[in-house]
Write a protein that holds these residues in place. Structure first.
Motif, PDB file in Angstrom:
ATOM      1  N   ILE A  91       0.758  -1.135  -0.111  1.00  0.00           N
ATOM      2  CA  ILE A  91      -0.004   0.071   0.036  1.00  0.00           C
ATOM      3  C   ILE A  91       0.935   1.298   0.015  1.00  0.00           C
ATOM      4  O   ILE A  91       0.863   2.196  -0.716  1.00  0.00           O
ATOM      5  CB  ILE A  91      -0.964   0.058   1.237  1.00  0.00           C
ATOM      6  CG1 ILE A  91      -2.192  -1.193   0.960  1.00  0.00           C
ATOM      7  CG2 ILE A  91      -1.773   1.410   1.385  1.00  0.00           C
ATOM      8  CD1 ILE A  91      -2.907  -1.184   2.379  1.00  0.00           C
ATOM      9  N   PHE A  92       1.745   1.307   0.921  1.00  0.00           N
ATOM     10  CA  PHE A  92       2.553   2.503   1.047  1.00  0.00           C
ATOM     11  C   PHE A  92       3.713   2.827  -0.398  1.00  0.00           C
ATOM     12  O   PHE A  92       3.728   3.837  -0.748  1.00  0.00           O
ATOM     13  CB  PHE A  92       3.623   2.494   2.296  1.00  0.00           C
ATOM     14  CG  PHE A  92       2.952   2.739   3.594  1.00  0.00           C
ATOM     15  CD1 PHE A  92       2.360   4.146   3.969  1.00  0.00           C
ATOM     16  CD2 PHE A  92       2.526   1.797   4.446  1.00  0.00           C
ATOM     17  CE1 PHE A  92       1.653   4.209   5.077  1.00  0.00           C
ATOM     18  CE2 PHE A  92       1.746   2.087   5.620  1.00  0.00           C
ATOM     19  CZ  PHE A  92       1.387   3.338   5.825  1.00  0.00           C
ATOM     20  N   PHE A  93       4.058   1.411  -0.806  1.00  0.00           N
ATOM     21  CA  PHE A  93       4.872   1.513  -1.946  1.00  0.00           C
ATOM     22  C   PHE A  93       4.218   2.290  -3.328  1.00  0.00           C
ATOM     23  O   PHE A  93       4.586   2.951  -4.056  1.00  0.00           O
ATOM     24  CB  PHE A  93       5.438   0.259  -2.307  1.00  0.00           C
ATOM     25  CG  PHE A  93       6.269   0.044  -3.526  1.00  0.00           C
ATOM     26  CD1 PHE A  93       7.654   0.565  -3.604  1.00  0.00           C
ATOM     27  CD2 PHE A  93       5.772  -0.512  -4.846  1.00  0.00           C
ATOM     28  CE1 PHE A  93       8.324   0.509  -4.631  1.00  0.00           C
ATOM     29  CE2 PHE A  93       6.533  -0.422  -5.828  1.00  0.00           C
ATOM     30  CZ  PHE A  93       7.784   0.188  -5.823  1.00  0.00           C
ATOM     31  N   SER A  94       2.645   1.734  -3.303  1.00  0.00           N
ATOM     32  CA  SER A  94       1.838   2.155  -4.322  1.00  0.00           C
ATOM     33  C   SER A  94       1.785   3.667  -4.305  1.00  0.00           C
ATOM     34  O   SER A  94       1.642   4.376  -5.215  1.00  0.00           O
ATOM     35  CB  SER A  94       0.590   1.406  -4.212  1.00  0.00           C
ATOM     36  OG  SER A  94       0.653  -0.054  -4.533  1.00  0.00           O
ATOM     37  N   LEU A  95       1.398   3.951  -3.057  1.00  0.00           N
ATOM     38  CA  LEU A  95       0.958   5.458  -2.987  1.00  0.00           C
ATOM     39  C   LEU A  95       2.249   6.383  -3.189  1.00  0.00           C
ATOM     40  O   LEU A  95       2.310   7.508  -3.932  1.00  0.00           O
ATOM     41  CB  LEU A  95       0.611   5.743  -1.333  1.00  0.00           C
ATOM     42  CG  LEU A  95      -0.819   5.241  -1.040  1.00  0.00           C
ATOM     43  CD1 LEU A  95      -0.998   5.371   0.510  1.00  0.00           C
ATOM     44  CD2 LEU A  95      -1.919   5.718  -1.977  1.00  0.00           C
ATOM     45  N   LEU A  96       3.396   5.970  -2.744  1.00  0.00           N
ATOM     46  CA  LEU A  96       4.667   6.525  -2.881  1.00  0.00           C
ATOM     47  C   LEU A  96       4.938   6.622  -4.600  1.00  0.00           C
ATOM     48  O   LEU A  96       5.431   7.806  -5.268  1.00  0.00           O
ATOM     49  CB  LEU A  96       5.790   5.854  -2.242  1.00  0.00           C
ATOM     50  CG  LEU A  96       7.163   6.515  -2.198  1.00  0.00           C
ATOM     51  CD1 LEU A  96       6.990   8.065  -1.827  1.00  0.00           C
ATOM     52  CD2 LEU A  96       8.266   5.797  -1.433  1.00  0.00           C
ATOM     53  N   LEU A  97       4.884   5.516  -5.188  1.00  0.00           N
ATOM     54  CA  LEU A  97       5.101   5.448  -6.392  1.00  0.00           C
ATOM     55  C   LEU A  97       4.204   6.554  -7.368  1.00  0.00           C
ATOM     56  O   LEU A  97       4.372   6.777  -8.452  1.00  0.00           O
ATOM     57  CB  LEU A  97       5.058   4.033  -7.186  1.00  0.00           C
ATOM     58  CG  LEU A  97       5.360   3.819  -8.367  1.00  0.00           C
ATOM     59  CD1 LEU A  97       6.865   4.180  -8.735  1.00  0.00           C
ATOM     60  CD2 LEU A  97       4.952   2.174  -8.736  1.00  0.00           C
ATOM     61  N   ILE A  98       3.050   6.481  -7.033  1.00  0.00           N
ATOM     62  CA  ILE A  98       1.879   7.267  -7.684  1.00  0.00           C
ATOM     63  C   ILE A  98       2.460   8.660  -7.419  1.00  0.00           C
ATOM     64  O   ILE A  98       2.176   9.660  -8.382  1.00  0.00           O
ATOM     65  CB  ILE A  98       0.442   7.187  -6.962  1.00  0.00           C
ATOM     66  CG1 ILE A  98       0.074   5.599  -7.589  1.00  0.00           C
ATOM     67  CG2 ILE A  98      -0.478   7.885  -7.779  1.00  0.00           C
ATOM     68  CD1 ILE A  98      -1.221   5.051  -7.061  1.00  0.00           C
ATOM     69  N   SER A  99       2.846   8.994  -6.213  1.00  0.00           N
ATOM     70  CA  SER A  99       3.011  10.485  -5.986  1.00  0.00           C
ATOM     71  C   SER A  99       4.238  10.859  -6.876  1.00  0.00           C
ATOM     72  O   SER A  99       4.160  11.953  -7.298  1.00  0.00           O
ATOM     73  CB  SER A  99       3.207  10.602  -4.433  1.00  0.00           C
ATOM     74  OG  SER A  99       2.234  10.221  -3.483  1.00  0.00           O
ATOM     75  N   LEU A 100       5.405  10.139  -6.983  1.00  0.00           N
ATOM     76  CA  LEU A 100       6.459  10.270  -7.382  1.00  0.00           C
ATOM     77  C   LEU A 100       6.190  10.385  -9.153  1.00  0.00           C
ATOM     78  O   LEU A 100       6.767  11.182  -9.765  1.00  0.00           O
ATOM     79  CB  LEU A 100       7.535   9.113  -7.215  1.00  0.00           C
ATOM     80  CG  LEU A 100       8.130   9.280  -5.859  1.00  0.00           C
ATOM     81  CD1 LEU A 100       9.200   7.965  -5.610  1.00  0.00           C
ATOM     82  CD2 LEU A 100       8.847  10.497  -5.324  1.00  0.00           C
ATOM     83  N   PHE A 101       5.535   9.650  -9.519  1.00  0.00           N
ATOM     84  CA  PHE A 101       4.970   9.601 -11.047  1.00  0.00           C
ATOM     85  C   PHE A 101       4.375  10.960 -11.493  1.00  0.00           C
ATOM     86  O   PHE A 101       4.375  11.448 -12.397  1.00  0.00           O
ATOM     87  CB  PHE A 101       4.472   8.280 -11.436  1.00  0.00           C
ATOM     88  CG  PHE A 101       4.160   7.991 -12.652  1.00  0.00           C
ATOM     89  CD1 PHE A 101       5.101   8.045 -13.799  1.00  0.00           C
ATOM     90  CD2 PHE A 101       2.705   8.237 -13.367  1.00  0.00           C
ATOM     91  CE1 PHE A 101       4.913   7.794 -15.023  1.00  0.00           C
ATOM     92  CE2 PHE A 101       2.286   7.922 -14.816  1.00  0.00           C
ATOM     93  CZ  PHE A 101       3.587   7.804 -15.465  1.00  0.00           C
ATOM     94  N   MET A 102       3.134  11.196 -10.479  1.00  0.00           N
ATOM     95  CA  MET A 102       2.051  11.924 -10.909  1.00  0.00           C
ATOM     96  C   MET A 102       2.570  13.385 -10.801  1.00  0.00           C
ATOM     97  O   MET A 102       2.052  14.462 -11.393  1.00  0.00           O
ATOM     98  CB  MET A 102       0.932  11.784 -10.359  1.00  0.00           C
ATOM     99  CG  MET A 102       0.277  10.491 -10.578  1.00  0.00           C
ATOM    100  SD  MET A 102      -0.193  10.326 -12.436  1.00  0.00           S
ATOM    101  CE  MET A 102      -1.469  11.902 -12.594  1.00  0.00           C
ATOM    102  N   THR A 103       3.519  13.630  -9.571  1.00  0.00           N
ATOM    103  CA  THR A 103       3.922  15.024  -9.427  1.00  0.00           C
ATOM    104  C   THR A 103       4.729  15.578 -10.584  1.00  0.00           C
ATOM    105  O   THR A 103       4.030  16.835 -10.873  1.00  0.00           O
ATOM    106  CB  THR A 103       4.898  14.856  -8.078  1.00  0.00           C
ATOM    107  OG1 THR A 103       4.058  14.507  -7.085  1.00  0.00           O
ATOM    108  CG2 THR A 103       5.278  16.131  -7.731  1.00  0.00           C
TER     109      THR A 103
END
Length: 346
Positions: free
Chosen positions: A48-60
């Motif tokens: 869960i935390f890895f997915s949220l971090l990955l989405i944040s780094l990709f979408m920002t």
């Protein structure tokens, strides 16, 4: 620094980030709810935390790029509107907005640009109309000045002919007749000499009144009170009328109003010199703008005088006060003098 952060571009960027992080919050809530209630084998806290971090780094960075790119177009178009408004405020009514890129889509900014262009067209048209009207007004003013000058000359010529010229002719005839009577009938000659003296005095009074009309009718930068005081001093040196002047410099008026009031006072004094046979004249100011002029002359019938087509002076006084939004009141009775009141509202 804070001012720049509040401009349109950064506002769009902030909106994009708010959307992204709100979406992350919703995704996180769904994942944590699924993990807590259903507890599937494929879902763990680490994933869960890895997915949220990955989405944040990709979408920002994507959000930053898209936001700045879109905001740049919007800001460019808004700057065009701002420049047009600035140009219109400076009087450059030929400026226009060219928004060809969004002509087919026709979004709100494009409609605003079209409305501003239409407004600029109307302002430019109105300016041309005003300039044309100003030119026409100037031409009319010049023509009116010529006509007024001719009318004034004709009036002065008529007054000279009707009053002074006829009196001088009568003086000439009576003086010639008196010379012939000196030896034949001295008593009658003496009586005629007195009449000649009276007629000469009347002709002199008429001439003074006409000279008062030819006097400059402007204040030359002086106040109304000073101008009236100087006018009265000149009249004291030319005639035997006793003037009682009670004015003060406490009231300040617009120059145009003072000029009109000065002309009206001049007209009233001219009428007194010509017709009233007064011994004393009182001029005073009461209330806000209320000038009182009173004489102890022979008086006249006001109604008959106002109905008389030749009563140029009284009608002019009435018209001038009405132009200033005021009123002109004149009261007179034969044998009891005349009372004039010029009242102008502040």
């Amino acid at each position: 620094m804070f001012h720049k952060l509040n401009n349109l571009r950064f506002q769009i960027v902030r909106t994009q980030f708010q959307t992204i992080y709100f979406s992350l919050l919703v995704i996180a809530c769904v994942l944590f709810f699924t993990y807590a209630i259903l507890s599937p084998d494929w879902l763990s806290l680490e994933s869960i935390f890895f997915s949220l971090l990955l989405i944040s780094l990709f979408m920002t960075p994507i959000a930053i790029y898209v936001s700045f790119h879109y905001a740049g177009h919007v800001k460019e178009r808004m700057d065009g509107i701002s420049v047009l408004i600035s140009q219109l405020s400076k009087g450059r009514y030929g400026a226009r907005i060219v928004d060809k890129e969004y002509k087919e889509t026709g979004d709100e900014i494009h409609h605003i640009a079209n409305d501003l262009n239409g407004l600029a067209d109307k302002m430019q048209s109105q300016v041309k109309s005003l300039q044309r009207m100003a030119d026409e007004k100037n031409d009319f003013a010049q023509e009116a000045h010529k006509v007024a000058t001719m009318e004034e000359r004709q009036r002065l010529a008529r007054d000279l002919h009707d009053a002074v010229s006829q009196q001088l002719f009568a003086l000439t005839m009576m003086s010639q007749a008196t010379v012939k009577l000196l030896n034949k009938d001295p008593e009658k000659a003496m009586h005629q000499m007195k009449e000649i003296s009276q007629m000469a005095l009347q002709a002199q009074t008429e001439m003074r009144a006409l000279l008062l009309h030819l006097r400059p009718v402007h204040l030359s930068g002086e106040s109304l009170q000073t101008g009236i005081a100087k006018l009265v001093e000149e009249l004291k040196q030319r005639c035997s009328i006793n003037f009682d002047l009670k004015l003060d410099d406490s009231l300040r008026l617009l120059k145009g109003t003072e000029e009109q009031l000065f002309r009206m006072v001049q007209e009233v004094l001219s009428n007194i010199l010509r017709h009233a046979q007064a011994k004393s004249v009182s001029i005073k100011r009461e209330e806000s703008i209320s000038l009182y002029i009173r004489d102890d002359g022979i008086g006249f019938n006001v109604n008959e005088k106002m109905e008389n087509q030749a009563s140029y002076g009284l009608k002019t006084l009435k018209e001038r006060t009405e132009e200033l939004g005021g009123s002109f009141i004149i009261r007179s009775k034969e044998g009891e003098g005349t009372y004039s009141n010029i009242r102008i509202p502040l």
